[in-house]
Design a protein around this motif. Sequence first.
Motif, PDB file in Angstrom:
ATOM      1  N   ILE A 170      80.315  79.795  68.569  1.00 41.46           N
ATOM      2  CA  ILE A 170      79.993  78.481  68.014  1.00 41.46           C
ATOM      3  C   ILE A 170      81.129  77.500  68.238  1.00 41.46           C
ATOM      4  O   ILE A 170      82.305  77.826  68.072  1.00 41.46           O
ATOM      5  N   GLN A 171      80.747  76.280  68.578  1.00 38.91           N
ATOM      6  CA  GLN A 171      81.692  75.175  68.725  1.00 38.91           C
ATOM      7  C   GLN A 171      81.275  74.087  67.741  1.00 38.91           C
ATOM      8  O   GLN A 171      80.110  73.701  67.679  1.00 38.91           O
ATOM      9  N   TYR A 172      82.248  73.573  66.971  1.00 42.68           N
ATOM     10  CA  TYR A 172      81.963  72.588  65.930  1.00 42.68           C
ATOM     11  C   TYR A 172      82.371  71.190  66.381  1.00 42.68           C
ATOM     12  O   TYR A 172      83.413  71.007  67.017  1.00 42.68           O
ATOM     13  N   LEU A 173      81.547  70.189  66.028  1.00 43.34           N
ATOM     14  CA  LEU A 173      81.797  68.798  66.379  1.00 43.34           C
ATOM     15  C   LEU A 173      81.591  67.924  65.151  1.00 43.34           C
ATOM     16  O   LEU A 173      80.686  68.166  64.348  1.00 43.34           O
ATOM     17  N   LEU A 174      82.422  66.904  65.023  1.00 36.90           N
ATOM     18  CA  LEU A 174      82.257  65.938  63.938  1.00 36.90           C
ATOM     19  C   LEU A 174      81.783  64.623  64.521  1.00 36.90           C
ATOM     20  O   LEU A 174      82.449  64.045  65.392  1.00 36.90           O
ATOM     21  N   GLY A 175      80.632  64.132  64.053  1.00 39.09           N
ATOM     22  CA  GLY A 175      80.111  62.871  64.542  1.00 39.09           C
ATOM     23  C   GLY A 175      80.679  61.692  63.788  1.00 39.09           C
ATOM     24  O   GLY A 175      81.339  61.848  62.744  1.00 39.09           O
ATOM     25  N   ASP A 176      80.394  60.488  64.288  1.00 42.54           N
ATOM     26  CA  ASP A 176      80.889  59.275  63.639  1.00 42.54           C
ATOM     27  C   ASP A 176      79.854  58.661  62.711  1.00 42.54           C
ATOM     28  O   ASP A 176      80.082  57.586  62.135  1.00 42.54           O
ATOM     29  N   GLY A 177      78.699  59.337  62.567  1.00 38.17           N
ATOM     30  CA  GLY A 177      77.669  58.838  61.663  1.00 38.17           C
ATOM     31  C   GLY A 177      76.637  57.958  62.321  1.00 38.17           C
ATOM     32  O   GLY A 177      75.605  57.648  61.711  1.00 38.17           O
ATOM     33  N   SER A 178      76.884  57.524  63.563  1.00 40.94           N
ATOM     34  CA  SER A 178      75.897  56.675  64.235  1.00 40.94           C
ATOM     35  C   SER A 178      74.827  57.525  64.901  1.00 40.94           C
ATOM     36  O   SER A 178      73.635  57.409  64.587  1.00 40.94           O
ATOM     37  N   GLU A 179      75.241  58.407  65.807  1.00 43.02           N
ATOM     38  CA  GLU A 179      74.289  59.307  66.444  1.00 43.02           C
ATOM     39  C   GLU A 179      74.049  60.562  65.607  1.00 43.02           C
ATOM     40  O   GLU A 179      72.926  61.029  65.500  1.00 43.02           O
ATOM     41  N   PHE A 180      75.110  61.095  65.038  1.00 41.58           N
ATOM     42  CA  PHE A 180      74.985  62.284  64.194  1.00 41.58           C
ATOM     43  C   PHE A 180      76.202  62.389  63.289  1.00 41.58           C
ATOM     44  O   PHE A 180      77.237  61.737  63.513  1.00 41.58           O
ATOM     45  N   ASP A 181      76.067  63.214  62.245  1.00 39.55           N
ATOM     46  CA  ASP A 181      77.158  63.432  61.299  1.00 39.55           C
ATOM     47  C   ASP A 181      77.926  64.710  61.613  1.00 39.55           C
ATOM     48  O   ASP A 181      79.156  64.728  61.614  1.00 39.55           O
ATOM     49  N   LEU A 182      77.188  65.781  61.842  1.00 47.37           N
ATOM     50  CA  LEU A 182      77.775  67.080  62.125  1.00 47.37           C
ATOM     51  C   LEU A 182      77.114  67.661  63.367  1.00 47.37           C
ATOM     52  O   LEU A 182      75.909  67.505  63.562  1.00 47.37           O
ATOM     53  N   LEU A 231      62.217  74.223  58.993  1.00 48.24           N
ATOM     54  CA  LEU A 231      63.393  74.363  58.136  1.00 48.24           C
ATOM     55  C   LEU A 231      64.104  73.028  57.952  1.00 48.24           C
ATOM     56  O   LEU A 231      64.509  72.669  56.841  1.00 48.24           O
ATOM     57  N   SER A 232      64.265  72.275  59.043  1.00 50.67           N
ATOM     58  CA  SER A 232      64.925  70.975  58.952  1.00 50.67           C
ATOM     59  C   SER A 232      64.121  70.001  58.098  1.00 50.67           C
ATOM     60  O   SER A 232      64.675  69.262  57.280  1.00 50.67           O
ATOM     61  N   ASP A 233      62.803  70.003  58.274  1.00 52.73           N
ATOM     62  CA  ASP A 233      61.953  69.127  57.458  1.00 52.73           C
ATOM     63  C   ASP A 233      62.096  69.437  55.975  1.00 52.73           C
ATOM     64  O   ASP A 233      62.216  68.540  55.142  1.00 52.73           O
ATOM     65  N   ALA A 234      62.083  70.715  55.650  1.00 53.40           N
ATOM     66  CA  ALA A 234      62.130  71.120  54.247  1.00 53.40           C
ATOM     67  C   ALA A 234      63.491  70.878  53.616  1.00 53.40           C
ATOM     68  O   ALA A 234      63.595  70.454  52.462  1.00 53.40           O
ATOM     69  N   MET A 235      64.555  71.156  54.369  1.00 49.47           N
ATOM     70  CA  MET A 235      65.901  71.094  53.811  1.00 49.47           C
ATOM     71  C   MET A 235      66.579  69.739  54.020  1.00 49.47           C
ATOM     72  O   MET A 235      67.673  69.506  53.496  1.00 49.47           O
ATOM     73  N   GLY A 236      65.943  68.850  54.776  1.00 56.91           N
ATOM     74  CA  GLY A 236      66.525  67.527  54.995  1.00 56.91           C
ATOM     75  C   GLY A 236      67.755  67.551  55.876  1.00 56.91           C
ATOM     76  O   GLY A 236      68.691  66.782  55.666  1.00 56.91           O
ATOM     77  N   TRP A 237      67.743  68.411  56.894  1.00 55.79           N
ATOM     78  CA  TRP A 237      68.903  68.520  57.782  1.00 55.79           C
ATOM     79  C   TRP A 237      69.014  67.345  58.756  1.00 55.79           C
ATOM     80  O   TRP A 237      70.085  67.081  59.282  1.00 55.79           O
ATOM     81  N   GLY A 238      67.893  66.670  59.030  1.00 50.12           N
ATOM     82  CA  GLY A 238      67.917  65.616  60.051  1.00 50.12           C
ATOM     83  C   GLY A 238      68.345  66.169  61.393  1.00 50.12           C
ATOM     84  O   GLY A 238      69.147  65.562  62.113  1.00 50.12           O
ATOM     85  N   LEU A 239      67.802  67.331  61.763  1.00 48.49           N
ATOM     86  CA  LEU A 239      68.240  68.022  62.972  1.00 48.49           C
ATOM     87  C   LEU A 239      67.687  67.364  64.232  1.00 48.49           C
ATOM     88  O   LEU A 239      66.499  67.106  64.346  1.00 48.49           O
ATOM     89  N   ILE A 240      68.600  67.112  65.169  1.00 49.11           N
ATOM     90  CA  ILE A 240      68.259  66.595  66.493  1.00 49.11           C
ATOM     91  C   ILE A 240      68.683  67.665  67.498  1.00 49.11           C
ATOM     92  O   ILE A 240      69.840  68.092  67.496  1.00 49.11           O
ATOM     93  N   PHE A 264      73.189  67.146  63.401  1.00 44.27           N
ATOM     94  CA  PHE A 264      72.625  66.901  62.085  1.00 44.27           C
ATOM     95  C   PHE A 264      72.988  65.492  61.619  1.00 44.27           C
ATOM     96  O   PHE A 264      74.140  65.077  61.712  1.00 44.27           O
ATOM     97  N   LYS A 265      71.981  64.780  61.100  1.00 49.26           N
ATOM     98  CA  LYS A 265      72.209  63.426  60.609  1.00 49.26           C
ATOM     99  C   LYS A 265      71.515  63.253  59.265  1.00 49.26           C
ATOM    100  O   LYS A 265      70.294  63.408  59.155  1.00 49.26           O
ATOM    101  N   SER A 266      72.301  62.938  58.255  1.00 53.55           N
ATOM    102  CA  SER A 266      71.769  62.793  56.902  1.00 53.55           C
ATOM    103  C   SER A 266      70.705  61.698  56.841  1.00 53.55           C
ATOM    104  O   SER A 266      70.854  60.633  57.454  1.00 53.55           O
ATOM    105  N   GLU A 267      69.650  61.977  56.099  1.00 57.46           N
ATOM    106  CA  GLU A 267      68.560  61.027  55.855  1.00 57.46           C
ATOM    107  C   GLU A 267      67.776  60.680  57.120  1.00 57.46           C
ATOM    108  O   GLU A 267      67.036  59.685  57.136  1.00 57.46           O
ATOM    109  N   ALA A 268      67.908  61.462  58.168  1.00 58.18           N
ATOM    110  CA  ALA A 268      67.187  61.182  59.411  1.00 58.18           C
ATOM    111  C   ALA A 268      66.019  62.148  59.573  1.00 58.18           C
ATOM    112  O   ALA A 268      66.031  63.250  59.016  1.00 58.18           O
ATOM    113  N   PRO A 269      64.995  61.767  60.327  1.00 53.58           N
ATOM    114  CA  PRO A 269      63.878  62.687  60.574  1.00 53.58           C
ATOM    115  C   PRO A 269      64.283  63.776  61.568  1.00 53.58           C
ATOM    116  O   PRO A 269      65.226  63.603  62.349  1.00 53.58           O
ATOM    117  N   THR A 270      63.564  64.866  61.520  1.00 55.10           N
ATOM    118  CA  THR A 270      63.780  65.953  62.478  1.00 55.10           C
ATOM    119  C   THR A 270      63.303  65.518  63.857  1.00 55.10           C
ATOM    120  O   THR A 270      62.201  64.978  63.999  1.00 55.10           O
TER     121      THR A 270
END
Length: 256
Positions: free
Chosen positions: A149-161, A193-202, A218-224
């Motif tokens: 696994i490789q971890y990335l931190l987003g700037d909140g525009s395209e993604f958060d995590l 899973l993303s829909d139910a948990m609100g992951w905002g997975l792209i 993953f983007k908070s408050e975003a649709p899957t």
Amino acid sequence: MSGQVLGYYSSRKGKLLTDFDETAALVRDSVVARYGEALANTLHREIRHEYEMLIPEIPCIKGPRGRALNTFLLITAQELAVWRAMKGRGKPAAEAWELCHQAIRAKAGRIPRWKRWLSRRLMFSRLVRRIFARREKLGQTHRLGDFQIQYLLGDGSEFDLGVNYLQCGNHRFALEHGGEEFTPYICMSDIALSDAMGWGLIRTRTLADGCDHCDFRFKSEAPTRISSQTPAVQQAIERIHDEEAGLAAAGEGQAP
């Protein structure tokens, strides 16, 4: 690096099969409506048997960081059991995945709202962002069992995590147990899973699609927004999405 063990779930087989039966009960009416009661009963027995055979082979990743991955491995094993039984009955992979999708959506929907809210708050918390920032800065990939696994931190525009899976234990497990054709569908379980948990997975790339990594964003408050580069899988996603949208619209139209 956290290792993994085989055979861990052998002593927990009874509990896992009980959990399987409870999940199957959530979608029984749908299965009966599709196949009739006789075939529905037969499929339940055959899928349950396939799952029971797989349980001793499911890897368990040691340590607290393996908990979420272990949950996904158990889901993968259940879905693989569905595919093996359905394939034996001459059913296509897309049809097997639709049953899995319905089951995951039904089960995830039964998680209390407060638990989902709390999980979402923690996932997008400052603490988790700091952890991701530290891991990204180190520039290292992390191995957990068969996962790299490789971890990335987003700037909140395209993604958060962000998480890139350079190796995936679910993918490997499915391939080792006859699921090559079905593996691209297993990856699509993240939709429910993303829909139910609100992951905002792209996600647009997966190892199962033949890509060199899986790009979880993953983007908070975003649709899957999940797609597949395997045409048959993408067609199944779009078909099921349209069917669910139609059912939702019909339900709203009947509301008082």
